[in-house]
Scaffold this motif. Structure first.
Motif: not given
Ligand code: ATP
Length: 574
Positions: A97, A198, A200, A207-209, A213, A215, A324-325, A327, A440-442, A445
């Motif tokens: 990225r 996604r 990615e 498991i953070i990205r 996953f 939501q 980010e947990l 939004g 919108s909760f992940g 994470r």
């Molecule tokens: P990031 O900027 O970290 O890619 P995002 O701003 O695109 O995230 P949102 O679209 O707002 O994320 O998604 C809402 C929530 O979903 C995020 O706050 C996060 O907790 C979770 N999330 C998003 N992408 C991922 C991922 N690839 N893996 C795990 N959790 C995710």
């Protein structure tokens, strides 16, 4: 320190929290399996979310498919714009990225919002290198990459579909039916907990990205003119805020305040967003996020979607980084309007007036025997234009003639040929497109944060010990039951206790292998709040008692078996 994450990931694998999936085939980046402890912890967190954001708020929960047809994502905009910036290494061929490469190695904090040519310039200027092999990236083209996983619905490729990149669209698309269940009354909320996908470019930090996953999302539909949140319910909630204004300063700092004050002083400008931040904060605390390592950060203007006036993220601190947990955004009528434009269905709600209103309505009834010969095949276009004018600009009909534009030519039509008239009409209400507020909760994470913030090391009887100080409400195993030694009588008694504890709904592990100290350590590492040991005293006494050991203090007490299950169940309930 990063060391905590390293140790946690190792513990997670060893004790059954989570591990990279498909290991038997070499593993694949961005996919994780939650083991027995992890699946249970995650399930408990989801239940806690459901209790707070669906049940306690009176919202409806739905469960929609994870594959949706392409037109859904044409309408939502994901097909065109759900992209990340990709840069490929000329040496090893790995993709990264581009915005992350920039953020990790320069002072830029929000590279995602930079235009591509600027990102290319920064890469060249700083002589940034490939994170995998160290080769220079200067001069490499930065490209966009759509994050949606594509598939085909049915055989052939005539019906493309996509795995949903967020759970939200499953709610928006069903709005025309969901509003019926809400009896066409605003406000109402719909929640969904489920998988999102996604693709990615560079999944990272366990498991953070990841690429798949979970939501937990709430779409709360409101009438922007009539509805107001119950701010009184949350005004005293104390929060740590990191407003955009502070982030723009060189030495910006966080703000300790309350939701009420933050709204009063216009730090949080959207009252609905403020309300949901106010209920989210105590909820995060209850599931075990350390409030000294938690804050709400306001989006910078470049980060915000154009329709959202004020957005905040919930963030937790992990090894010195903020992640980010969740939004929180007021998305206005953006999503429903898009679907209304692309679909035949109705994405509006009828707003009934307190009293019927009398309104003037301008209409036209053009004379076709005049327009036909005059305009030939364009006659219908003239009619359309006159109708639009009557609706939007009545003053156009003030003179003797009406001017209309047709393919850049101006035509004058005598007023009497337009059939223009103004009538009075009584109406009971109007159709409006609701606005939507989206927390919108992940979940993944959050599970990671809960484990990381619970990770402890101390010394017990001269020996190092690792334990997870998980909240009893979410701990995957609540109590371990051990017979002190392999002895039929002790084992039988222990099994009876296991049955009693399970009967009141507690999650129990039975363990009779290894010495007792080892068994305690095992449960400490899993984060089990209590252990119950059946020993010889248990059998000798008049009243049957056992040793109950508490995880954090390692204190031991003798308690009667009678009533034990009820006492522990009460602690579990909090
Ligand atoms: P990031 O900027 O970290 O890619 P995002 O701003 O695109 O995230 P949102 O679209 O707002 O994320 O998604 C809402 C929530 O979903 C995020 O706050 C996060 O907790 C979770 N999330 C998003 N992408 C991922 C991922 N690839 N893996 C795990 N959790 C995710």
């Amino acid at each position: 320190t990063d060391a905590t994450s390293e140790k946690l990931v190792e513990l997670a694998k060893r004790r059954g929290y989570f591990f990279q999936s498909s290991g038997a085939y070499g593993g694949v980046g961005g996919f994780y399996t939650f083991g027995p402890q992890g699946a249970s912890l995650k399930g408990n967190v989801e239940d806690a979310w459901r209790d707070r954001f669906a049940v306690a708020e009176g919202n409806m929960e739905i469960d929609a498919p994870t594959i949706m047809p392409e037109p859904v994502f044409e309408a939502s905009g994901h097909l065109d714009t759900f992209d990340d910036m990709l840069v490929e290494c000329p040496e090893c061929g790995e993709s990264h990225r581009a915005d992350h490469v920039v953020e990790d190695n320069t002072e830029y904090e929000d590279a995602e919002s930079l235009p591509i040519p600027e990102v290319e310039e920064v890469i060249a200027e700083y002589e940034l290198v490939c994170p995998s092999c160290g080769a220079g990236l200067a001069g490499q083209a930065v490209d966009t990459f759509n994050l949606m996983f594509a598939t085909n619905i049915g055989p052939g490729d005539s019906d493309p579909g996509h795995l949903r990149p967020e759970t939200a669209q499953g709610i928006f698309v069903e709005f025309p039916r969901l509003k019926e269940y809400a009896r066409n009354q605003l406000p109402f909320g719909v929640t969904q907990i489920g998988r999102a996908y996604r693709n990615e470019i560079s999944p990272r930090r366990s498991i953070i990205r990841t690429r798949e996953f979970t939501q937990a999302e709430l779409e709360y539909f409101v009438d922007p003119e009539e509805d107001e949140p119950d701010l009184e319910a949350v005004e005293d909630v104390e929060v740590t805020l990191y407003p955009a204004s502070e982030q723009n300063k060189e030495d910006g700092s966080e703000l300790e305040t309350t939701i009420g004050e933050a709204v009063e002083e216009d730090v949080i400008t959207d009252e609905w967003v403020a309300y949901f931040l106010g209920i989210a904060k105590p909820w995060y605390e209850a599931v075990g996020v350390d409030m000294d390592r938690f804050r709400f950060r306001q989006h910078l203007s470049g980060e915000r979607a154009h329709y959202a006036a004020d957005c905040w993220d919930a963030e937790s601190e992990i090894d010195g980084n903020w992640i980010e947990l969740a939004g929180f955004a007021n998305r206005s009528d953006y999503d429903l309007s898009k679907h209304a434009d692309h679909s035949e269905d109705r994405f509006t709600i009828f707003r009934q007036y307190d009293e019927p209103k009398t309104v003037e309505r301008a209409t036209v009834d053009p004379d076709m025997s005049y327009l036909g010969p005059e305009f030939g095949g364009d006659a219908q276009a003239v009619v359309d234009e006159l109708e639009t004018l009557a609706e939007r600009d009545r003053s156009a009909f003030d003179g003797e003639t009406v001017e209309i534009e047709l393919e850049d030519e101006t035509h004058e039509i005598p007023l009497e040929k337009t059939g223009f008239s103004v009538d009075e009409e009584t109406i009971a209400g109007e159709h409006i497109v609701p606005h939507v507020i989206e927390p919108s909760f992940g979940v993944d994470r959050l599970v990671y944060t809960v484990l990381h913030h619970a990770y402890r090391e101390d010394e017990v009887d001269g020996e190092e010990r690792t334990y997870l100080e998980l909240e009893p409400e979410v701990a995957p195993t609540f109590v371990g039951v051990f017979p002190l030694q392999n002895d039929d009588e002790l084992e039988e008694q222990a099994h009876e206790i296991v049955d009693d504890l399970r009967a009141v709904g507690l999650s129990v592990t039975y363990d009779d292998s290894g010495n007792i100290g080892r068994r305690y350590r095992r449960q400490d590492e899993v984060g089990t709040p209590f252990c119950v040991t059946v020993d010889y005293e248990t059998l000798e006494e008049e009243e049957t008692t056992v040793t109950v050991r508490e995880r954090d203090t390692t204190d031991q007490k003798r308690l009667p078996v009678d009533g034990l299950a009820e006492t522990l169940a009460e602690i579990r309930e909090g």
